[in-house]
Write a protein that holds these residues in place. Structure first.
Motif, short mmCIF file in Angstrom:
data_model
loop_
_atom_site.label_atom_id
_atom_site.label_comp_id
_atom_site.label_asym_id
_atom_site.label_seq_id
_atom_site.Cartn_x
_atom_site.Cartn_y
_atom_site.Cartn_z
N GLN A 176 0.92 -1.21 0.01
CA GLN A 176 0.15 0.07 0.03
C GLN A 176 0.82 1.11 -0.06
O GLN A 176 0.68 2.15 -0.71
N LYS A 177 1.78 1.15 0.97
CA LYS A 177 2.60 2.60 0.88
C LYS A 177 3.68 2.56 -0.30
O LYS A 177 3.87 3.68 -1.01
N THR A 178 4.01 1.46 -0.96
CA THR A 178 4.75 1.32 -2.29
C THR A 178 3.78 2.26 -3.22
O THR A 178 4.49 2.72 -4.25
N LEU A 179 2.54 1.98 -3.09
CA LEU A 179 1.72 2.47 -4.19
C LEU A 179 1.26 3.90 -4.18
O LEU A 179 0.44 4.27 -4.72
N GLY A 180 1.76 4.39 -2.95
CA GLY A 180 1.41 5.81 -2.78
C GLY A 180 0.62 6.21 -1.64
O GLY A 180 0.51 7.54 -1.54
N HIS A 181 0.19 5.37 -0.89
CA HIS A 181 -0.75 5.87 0.42
C HIS A 181 -0.70 5.03 1.50
O HIS A 181 -0.22 4.04 1.26
N TRP A 182 -1.52 5.39 2.43
CA TRP A 182 -1.29 4.41 3.78
C TRP A 182 -2.90 4.20 4.11
O TRP A 182 -3.16 3.44 5.13
N GLY A 183 -3.92 4.95 3.80
CA GLY A 183 -4.99 5.01 4.36
C GLY A 183 -5.99 4.02 3.57
O GLY A 183 -5.61 3.45 2.37
N THR A 184 -7.44 3.83 3.97
CA THR A 184 -8.38 2.83 3.27
C THR A 184 -9.60 3.89 3.39
O THR A 184 -10.00 4.51 3.93
N PRO A 185 -10.61 3.41 2.20
CA PRO A 185 -10.02 2.47 1.21
C PRO A 185 -9.32 2.99 0.25
O PRO A 185 -9.25 4.19 0.14
N MET A 186 -8.51 2.38 -0.39
CA MET A 186 -7.61 2.70 -1.50
C MET A 186 -7.66 1.75 -2.77
O MET A 186 -7.74 0.42 -2.59
N VAL A 187 -7.36 2.42 -3.81
CA VAL A 187 -7.65 1.53 -4.90
C VAL A 187 -6.32 1.98 -5.90
O VAL A 187 -6.14 2.94 -6.05
N HIS A 188 -5.84 0.90 -6.42
CA HIS A 188 -4.79 1.01 -7.47
C HIS A 188 -5.14 0.26 -8.88
O HIS A 188 -5.38 -0.93 -8.74
N VAL A 189 -5.13 0.82 -9.90
CA VAL A 189 -5.45 0.28 -11.05
C VAL A 189 -4.67 1.17 -12.17
O VAL A 189 -4.81 2.36 -12.33
#
Length: 230
Positions: A176-189
């Motif tokens: 999650q941190k590698t993809l740019g954030h730490w909170g939820t909900p979080m989506v990466h696509v």
């Protein structure tokens, strides 16, 4: 290879619950592969966060989540008991946490067989759709049985392998941190990260631009979870 939509949630976040059905719709309409990643709530990962935050934060978040639910016609009520034991006046997190570890590990265990998202949908709906005393009796088992999940098997995995499940949850948090954030909900696509249920419209817009959703998909409305989820 199909595109992947990675979805990070916690079992304490009302916004994760409020986003879940929209994510299910997006995945169904786009055909992307869902990569579901539960993590522990920020209150568990960083217990000092709320005690150091502005005192207005918790009361605002509670009111805001209620408004989001009403606006989107989603059945919603604050969990009773709260899955994270916390003094809401001071923000202090209790040392003894009888609920959140078991709930989160159940989702992590279900992820091993590709059933994590469905497990999450059932558990979060049980918590946030008005079931008082959700932790008592056979309510957890009953909620999961609606989706054909074997609660007794998953619960046994939690008892037998908590340390490895926690390692898998830490791996999710690191990604999650590698993809740019730490909170939820979080989506990466499709190379982009979106934090918060209020950024799902932007996520849909991005997917339309990438050819992953048809034009007009951004006009789809959010629907209430099925009544049997709780």
């Amino acid at each position: 290879m199909p595109q992947t939509l990675t979805f990070f949630v916690t079992l304490r976040s009302p916004y994760s619950y409020l986003a879940a059905e929209r994510i299910a719709q997006i995945v169904a309409k786009s055909g992307v592969q869902l990569d579901f990643r539960p993590v522990y709530p920020l209150a568990i990962r960083n217990p000092e966060f709320f005690s150091k935050a502005n005192p207005a934060l918790l009361s605002y978040l509670r009111r805001d989540a209620e408004r989001v639910a009403v606006m989107n016609e989603i059945r919603f009520s604050w969990p009773n008991p709260d899955p994270v034991v916390q003094d809401l006046d001071t923000g202090e997190i209790a040392n003894h946490q009888p609920y959140i570890y078991r709930l989160t590990r159940l989702c992590a265990a279900a992820c091993r067989s590709g059933e994590g998202f469905e497990c999450y949908r059932r558990l979060s709906a049980l918590l946030f759709s008005g079931t008082r005393g959700w932790h008592t009796g056979d309510q957890l088992a009953a909620a999961m049985s609606h989706a054909g999940l074997d609660f007794s098997m998953l619960d046994q995995m939690v008892r037998d392998d908590p340390h490895q499940l926690d390692a898998e949850l830490r791996k999710n948090a690191e990604l999650q941190k590698t993809l740019g954030h730490w909170g939820t909900p979080m989506v990466h696509v499709a190379g982009e990260t979106f934090f918060g249920q209020d950024r799902l419209d932007m996520c849909v817009w991005h997917m339309i631009r990438q050819g992953l959703l048809p034009a007009g998909a951004d006009r789809a409305s959010q629907k209430e979870p099925d009544s049997d989820i709780s």
